[in-house]
Design a protein around this motif. Structure first.
Motif, PDB file in Angstrom:
ATOM      1  N   VAL A  20      38.946  44.446  38.830  1.00 17.31           N
ATOM      2  CA  VAL A  20      37.658  44.953  38.356  1.00 17.31           C
ATOM      3  C   VAL A  20      37.849  46.031  37.299  1.00 17.31           C
ATOM      4  O   VAL A  20      37.054  46.138  36.366  1.00 17.31           O
ATOM      5  N   TRP A  21      38.942  46.775  37.384  1.00 15.24           N
ATOM      6  CA  TRP A  21      39.115  47.945  36.526  1.00 15.24           C
ATOM      7  C   TRP A  21      39.810  47.641  35.210  1.00 15.24           C
ATOM      8  O   TRP A  21      39.975  48.513  34.377  1.00 15.24           O
ATOM      9  N   LYS A  22      40.236  46.406  34.993  1.00 13.35           N
ATOM     10  CA  LYS A  22      40.933  46.077  33.757  1.00 13.35           C
ATOM     11  C   LYS A  22      39.953  46.054  32.590  1.00 13.35           C
ATOM     12  O   LYS A  22      38.850  45.549  32.705  1.00 13.35           O
TER      13      LYS A  22
END
Length: 61
Positions: A20-22
């Motif tokens: 999710v954080w990419k």
């Protein structure tokens, strides 16, 4: 109701959440007319051309 047999480890939980954080760099292409970078399938903000046709009148400053 379904109940998990084992506790999900922190490593397994965090591996699942990591995608999710990419962040990805936005796709950019070169304008055929002036060579400036622009978003694909969009009119060039620098010269106003799209696919070799002048779509916008840009005043030269």
């Amino acid at each position: 109701m379904a109940v998990p047999k084992r506790k999900t480890s922190k490593a397994r939980r965090d591996k699942r959440r990591s995608a999710v954080w990419k962040l990805e760099a936005p796709a950019m292409s070169k304008c055929d007319n002036c060579g400036a970078y622009k978003a694909p399938h969009k009119v060039c903000k620098n010269c106003g051309f799209y696919k070799g046709v002048e779509v916008l009148k840009i005043d030269a400053e």
